[in-house]
Motif scaffolding. Structure first.
Motif, short mmCIF file in Angstrom:
data_model
loop_
_atom_site.label_atom_id
_atom_site.label_comp_id
_atom_site.label_asym_id
_atom_site.label_seq_id
_atom_site.Cartn_x
_atom_site.Cartn_y
_atom_site.Cartn_z
N UNK A 63 0.84 -1.21 0.00
CA UNK A 63 0.00 0.00 0.00
C UNK A 63 0.87 1.25 0.00
N UNK A 64 1.88 1.27 0.86
CA UNK A 64 2.78 2.43 0.93
C UNK A 64 3.42 2.69 -0.43
N UNK A 67 0.86 3.90 -3.07
CA UNK A 67 0.49 5.30 -2.79
C UNK A 67 1.67 6.23 -3.06
N UNK A 100 -3.97 1.07 -6.22
CA UNK A 100 -3.71 0.90 -4.79
C UNK A 100 -4.73 -0.04 -4.15
N UNK B 160 4.04 7.85 5.24
CA UNK B 160 3.26 6.61 5.04
C UNK B 160 2.49 6.20 6.29
N UNK B 161 2.81 6.78 7.42
CA UNK B 161 2.01 6.53 8.62
C UNK B 161 0.80 7.45 8.69
N UNK B 163 -0.69 9.00 5.65
CA UNK B 163 -1.35 9.21 4.36
C UNK B 163 -2.84 8.82 4.45
N UNK B 165 -5.12 8.04 2.31
CA UNK B 165 -5.57 6.90 1.49
C UNK B 165 -5.08 5.58 2.07
N UNK B 166 -3.84 5.56 2.52
CA UNK B 166 -3.30 4.34 3.13
C UNK B 166 -4.06 4.03 4.42
N UNK B 168 -7.05 4.82 5.20
CA UNK B 168 -8.41 4.36 4.88
C UNK B 168 -8.40 2.88 4.48
N UNK B 169 -7.44 2.48 3.69
CA UNK B 169 -7.35 1.07 3.29
C UNK B 169 -7.12 0.17 4.50
N UNK B 170 -6.21 0.59 5.38
CA UNK B 170 -5.91 -0.22 6.57
C UNK B 170 -7.12 -0.27 7.50
#
Lengths: 154, 192
Positions: A63-64, A67, A100, B160-161, B163, B165-166, B168-170
């Motif tokens: 994911x990282x 993105x 993503x 990345x901690x 973001x 969009x990230x 939301x996915x997690x």
């Protein structure tokens, strides 16, 4: 006879240089099944071997990277990596939402395959089937990289 | 005699053609990442939209950052694929290359060639400059660009901690992507 063969080989090798015209690679329609991967981690080995950077263990890192604009690829069942340039109508291959959301998923796709300078490229016309994450790599590798999942995560 | 001359020419072409492995390390100042298949590589190229270059589907200004960008190497016409910028932060190279869309540049970085994995002409971009410019530009703009585009990203720590969009996915599928219930079980097993 030998002269003819050598001359034919000479022409075959030299004609691209003589013509010197940038030609688009000829695409071939394909149906493929495989995992949507993060190509940098897969190619570079920066996070470990190829088995460690696919599936559930590596999902947060995937994911990282997606993105972050690192190219995604489709790792086909025969081990070939296809660099994904487009999915359906989305040409957002540099950090787009469509790619993503498919991170680590095993998908079946219909699309066009191109080859250029040793790399395989894929324009996905349709994601025919999305089987979500199928490779349960956390059983063998835990978390890749280890800091991807905070131990105190809620 | 003719056959010998043609054979020699054939060998020269084979050695200089796009398929041949060439050494682009001369004058490179690329920093090692201690990667198995890395080689320093400094060369001149034109920045191109890869989708356009490969398929003919072109967009204005190389896609304005949506699309992956490539380096069409001047010496041999090989399309090099920059997968990575210079930041050890899960970041690609498009942000670094977009200001040079269509321009002739010189780049310095690391080339990956690993036939076993299918890695051919894969590149980590460390610095770039337009042909004729003296000053190099470090390929490390991605995180600043992200910060400008995400002024409301909460918390501290790396991008990345935080973001959206990230996160939301997690929040929807968990860190392992297998659903929240399974995620909690796995984390309990891994972090007892």
């Amino acid at each position: 006879m030998r002269h003819n063969r050598v001359f034919a080989a000479f022409l075959a090798l030299s004609s691209p240089l003589i013509l010197a015209a940038p030609a688009f690679a000829e695409g071939q329609r394909v149906q493929l099944r495989g995992e949507i991967i993060d190509t940098w981690c897969y190619f570079s080995g920066v996070m470990g071997g190829p088995d460690a950077v696919v599936g559930s263990a590596h999902h947060t890192c995937a994911l990282w990277c997606s993105a972050g604009g690192i190219p995604v690829g489709l790792l086909a069942e025969d081990g070939t990596v296809y660099m994904v340039l487009q999915i359906d109508d989305s040409d957002e291959s540099a950090g787009g939402d469509t790619q993503m959301r498919l991170a680590s998923h095993v998908v079946s796709v219909d699309g066009m395959h191109y080859e250029r300078d040793g790399l395989n490229y894929l324009v996905v016309s349709e994601v025919v089937q999305d089987d979500d994450i199928q490779v349960l790599s956390h059983d063998d590798f835990g978390v890749v990289p280890p800091f991807a999942v905070p131990e105190d995560a809620p | 005699m003719i056959a010998r001359a043609l054979t020699a020419a054939l060998a020269a072409l084979a050695l200089s053609g796009p398929g041949a492995a060439q050494d682009f390390s001369e004058n490179s100042e690329a920093r090692s990442w201690n990667l198995f298949a890395e080689q320093p590589a400094r060369f001149e190229a034109t920045v191109v939209d890869i989708l356009c270059e490969v398929t003919g589907n072109c967009a204005e200004n190389c896609g304005d950052g949506r699309r992956q960008l490539g380096l069409l190497r001047s010496l041999d016409g090989v399309l090099v694929y920059p997968n990575k910028n210079s930041q050890p932060a899960f970041t690609g190279a498009t942000v670094e290359l977009l200001p040079y869309c269509g321009a002739e540049v010189e780049v310095d970085g690391l080339m990956l060639e690993d036939a076993y994995l299918g890695a051919v002409n894969i590149y980590l971009l460390q610095r770039i400059r337009r042909l004729g410019d003296e000053t190099w530009v470090s390929a490390n703009r991605w995180t600043d660009d992200w910060a400008e585009n995400n002024p409301d990203a909460a918390g501290s720590g790396p991008w990345f901690r935080r973001d959206p969009r990230v996160l939301r996915e997690i929040a929807e599928e968990g860190y392992f992507g297998l659903g929240l219930d399974r995620d909690a079980e796995i984390r309990a097993e891994l972090f007892p």
